[in-house]
Scaffold this motif. Structure first.
Motif, PDB file in Angstrom:
ATOM      1  N   GLY A 112     -28.780  -6.579  15.016  1.00 32.20           N
ATOM      2  CA  GLY A 112     -29.904  -5.734  14.501  1.00 32.20           C
ATOM      3  C   GLY A 112     -30.300  -4.568  15.439  1.00 32.20           C
ATOM      4  O   GLY A 112     -30.613  -3.588  14.815  1.00 32.20           O
ATOM      5  N   GLU A 116     -27.732  -1.885  15.160  1.00 33.85           N
ATOM      6  CA  GLU A 116     -27.963  -1.299  13.814  1.00 33.85           C
ATOM      7  C   GLU A 116     -28.975  -0.217  13.993  1.00 33.85           C
ATOM      8  O   GLU A 116     -28.886   1.182  13.686  1.00 33.85           O
ATOM      9  CB  GLU A 116     -28.275  -1.967  12.818  1.00 33.85           C
ATOM     10  CG  GLU A 116     -28.488  -1.456  11.453  1.00 33.85           C
ATOM     11  CD  GLU A 116     -28.885  -2.418  10.417  1.00 33.85           C
ATOM     12  OE1 GLU A 116     -29.231  -2.230   9.316  1.00 33.85           O
ATOM     13  OE2 GLU A 116     -28.054  -3.583  10.490  1.00 33.85           O
ATOM     14  N   LEU A 117     -30.175  -0.517  14.532  1.00 30.34           N
ATOM     15  CA  LEU A 117     -31.279   0.594  14.597  1.00 30.34           C
ATOM     16  C   LEU A 117     -30.885   1.688  15.922  1.00 30.34           C
ATOM     17  O   LEU A 117     -31.225   2.576  15.604  1.00 30.34           O
ATOM     18  CB  LEU A 117     -32.627  -0.187  15.284  1.00 30.34           C
ATOM     19  CG  LEU A 117     -33.230  -1.084  14.183  1.00 30.34           C
ATOM     20  CD1 LEU A 117     -34.438  -2.018  14.670  1.00 30.34           C
ATOM     21  CD2 LEU A 117     -33.576  -0.422  12.920  1.00 30.34           C
ATOM     22  N   GLN A 119     -37.849  -2.250   2.972  1.00 30.68           N
ATOM     23  CA  GLN A 119     -37.221  -1.052   3.180  1.00 30.68           C
ATOM     24  C   GLN A 119     -37.549   0.060   1.975  1.00 30.68           C
ATOM     25  O   GLN A 119     -37.675   1.413   2.427  1.00 30.68           O
ATOM     26  CB  GLN A 119     -35.593  -0.893   3.371  1.00 30.68           C
ATOM     27  CG  GLN A 119     -34.896   0.381   3.518  1.00 30.68           C
ATOM     28  CD  GLN A 119     -35.229   0.766   5.030  1.00 30.68           C
ATOM     29  OE1 GLN A 119     -34.637   0.464   5.908  1.00 30.68           O
ATOM     30  NE2 GLN A 119     -36.220   1.550   5.216  1.00 30.68           N
ATOM     31  N   LEU A 179     -37.352  -4.470  13.054  1.00 33.50           N
ATOM     32  CA  LEU A 179     -36.261  -5.469  13.101  1.00 33.50           C
ATOM     33  C   LEU A 179     -36.991  -6.741  12.654  1.00 33.50           C
ATOM     34  O   LEU A 179     -37.855  -7.132  13.267  1.00 33.50           O
ATOM     35  CB  LEU A 179     -35.806  -5.677  14.759  1.00 33.50           C
ATOM     36  CG  LEU A 179     -34.807  -6.763  14.660  1.00 33.50           C
ATOM     37  CD1 LEU A 179     -33.527  -6.434  14.053  1.00 33.50           C
ATOM     38  CD2 LEU A 179     -34.444  -7.079  16.155  1.00 33.50           C
ATOM     39  N   ALA A 205     -34.131  -3.243   9.982  1.00 34.49           N
ATOM     40  CA  ALA A 205     -32.706  -4.158  10.171  1.00 34.49           C
ATOM     41  C   ALA A 205     -33.149  -5.664  10.212  1.00 34.49           C
ATOM     42  O   ALA A 205     -34.477  -5.973  10.210  1.00 34.49           O
ATOM     43  CB  ALA A 205     -32.226  -3.487  11.579  1.00 34.49           C
ATOM     44  N   LYS A 245     -29.287   4.304  14.544  1.00 36.08           N
ATOM     45  CA  LYS A 245     -29.852   5.171  13.362  1.00 36.08           C
ATOM     46  C   LYS A 245     -30.618   6.150  14.362  1.00 36.08           C
ATOM     47  O   LYS A 245     -31.778   6.685  13.656  1.00 36.08           O
ATOM     48  CB  LYS A 245     -30.505   4.501  12.505  1.00 36.08           C
ATOM     49  CG  LYS A 245     -29.766   3.907  11.584  1.00 36.08           C
ATOM     50  CD  LYS A 245     -30.489   2.943  10.465  1.00 36.08           C
ATOM     51  CE  LYS A 245     -29.367   2.127   9.637  1.00 36.08           C
ATOM     52  NZ  LYS A 245     -30.021   1.491   8.458  1.00 36.08           N
TER      53      LYS A 245
END
Length: 348
Positions: A106, A109-110, A85, A6, A93, A113
């Protein structure tokens, strides 16, 4: 455990209008690590005084530097994240400490995943309670409240990391090409002097007397002033810059409390009055160009310097989304991913 990254930057209003600047400034200035006074007094200062006048003025400043795509800081941060990335298989993120695209978003979002071990990267080279520390504290607060299954490891302040210094120096050398400077000014974001003392774990080392920053101490791990001067000295050494052609100053002060000196705007006046005709300015407290660099330094600074008698003036851009900067971040991420190693930082 699945690892992820992050990146966190300052943040920005959603648009260069007083309507959007006001809530952004409210969140920013109400942070207890930015204006570190009694909550009641902070509320009076921010909501009773500052927010009645500053949003319009700040919106005018933002409008001068706003890009067609949006906020420069946000766009640059997004570009940087995409480049990082490309150099890592870990999910990367981006979060902002204030405004839209929050740290919580953020981390969410992680999480989606499958990440439960996060490498937190405050995009600030130096440690200050109003920048680096508030990112770390906020991230841990959000993690504990909303993502208790996650574990966070934080990138240390990297102001003296040899690889960072080399890339910063290279960017400065490139910016100076074709410019026969008389002087180079390293302008760092200012902070109140009391922040230095509050961050001193010894509670006695930081005297702000010109000598404490040169005396080795554990306090330097959290001393913003020392770290800024150290960055200047390391870049001077890396590039072989003449001692008499380089100086350090602090910008963006707010209010009447004592802030770190010398002040950048006063240095523009002094240098112009003393006959400096070609001035280059670098802003190493930031890795991404933003309002404080694009408007306050590149525009207002040039005007102040030239009105004081100066001549040619350049602002050297921040690292932004340079390929070598993104590759270095990816290297730090890989070292953490594979060996749990954090970047070398020489505390002096």
């Amino acid at each position: 455990m699945k690892k992820g990254v992050l990146l966190v930057n300052l943040g920005s209003p959603d648009s260069p209008t007083a309507k959007d600047v006001k809530p952004y400034l409210d969140e920013f200035l109400m942070d207890e690590r930015v204006i570190d006074v009694n909550p009641v007094l902070r509320n009076i200062i921010v909501r009773g005084i500052i927010l009645n006048t500053r949003p319009k003025k700040s919106a005018e400043a933002y409008s001068k530097i706003w890009w067609d795509e949006g906020s420069p800081l946000i766009i640059i941060s997004e570009r940087f994240a995409k480049k990082v990335q490309k150099h890592t298989d870990l999910p990367v993120a981006l979060g902002m400490r204030y405004g839209s695209g929050s740290i919580k978003e953020g981390l969410q979002e992680l999480k989606e995943k499958g990440v439960d071990e996060v490498f937190l990267v405050p995009l600030y080279p130096h440690y200050a309670m109003s920048s680096y520390e508030t990112v770390v504290v906020k991230a841990l607060e959000v993690q504990q409240q909303d993502f208790p299954e996650m574990h966070i490891t934080t990138l240390p302040a990297f102001y003296s990391n040899p690889d960072y210094i080399k890339i910063l120096s290279k960017s400065i050398a490139e910016g100076l090409q074709g410019f026969d400077y008389d002087h180079i000014l390293f302008s760092y974001h200012g902070i109140p002097e009391r922040h230095i003392r509050k961050s001193d774990p010894t509670k006695f080392h930081c005297q702000l007397n010109g000598t404490c920053c040169k005396t080795n101490s554990v306090a330097h791990q959290t001393c913003y002033r020392h770290q800024c001067y150290d960055t200047t000295e390391l870049v001077k050494k890396e590039l072989g810059l003449p001692e008499d052609k380089v100086s350090t100053s602090f910008q963006s002060r707010l209010g009447s409390d004592p802030w770190l000196q010398p002040f950048t705007d006063k240095e523009f006046e002094r240098l112009g009055e003393e006959g400096i005709k070609k001035l280059a300015v670098i802003t190493p407290a930031f890795v991404s160009d933003c309002l404080e660099t694009l408007e306050e330094i590149a525009m207002e600074g040039k005007e102040q310097f030239q009105e004081a008698g100066g001549g040619d003036y350049i602002h050297i851009p921040c690292l932004n989304d340079r390929d070598d900067w993104a590759e270095l971040m990816a290297k730090w991420i890989k070292n953490w991913e594979e060996r749990d190693l954090l970047p070398e930082t020489n505390i002096r």
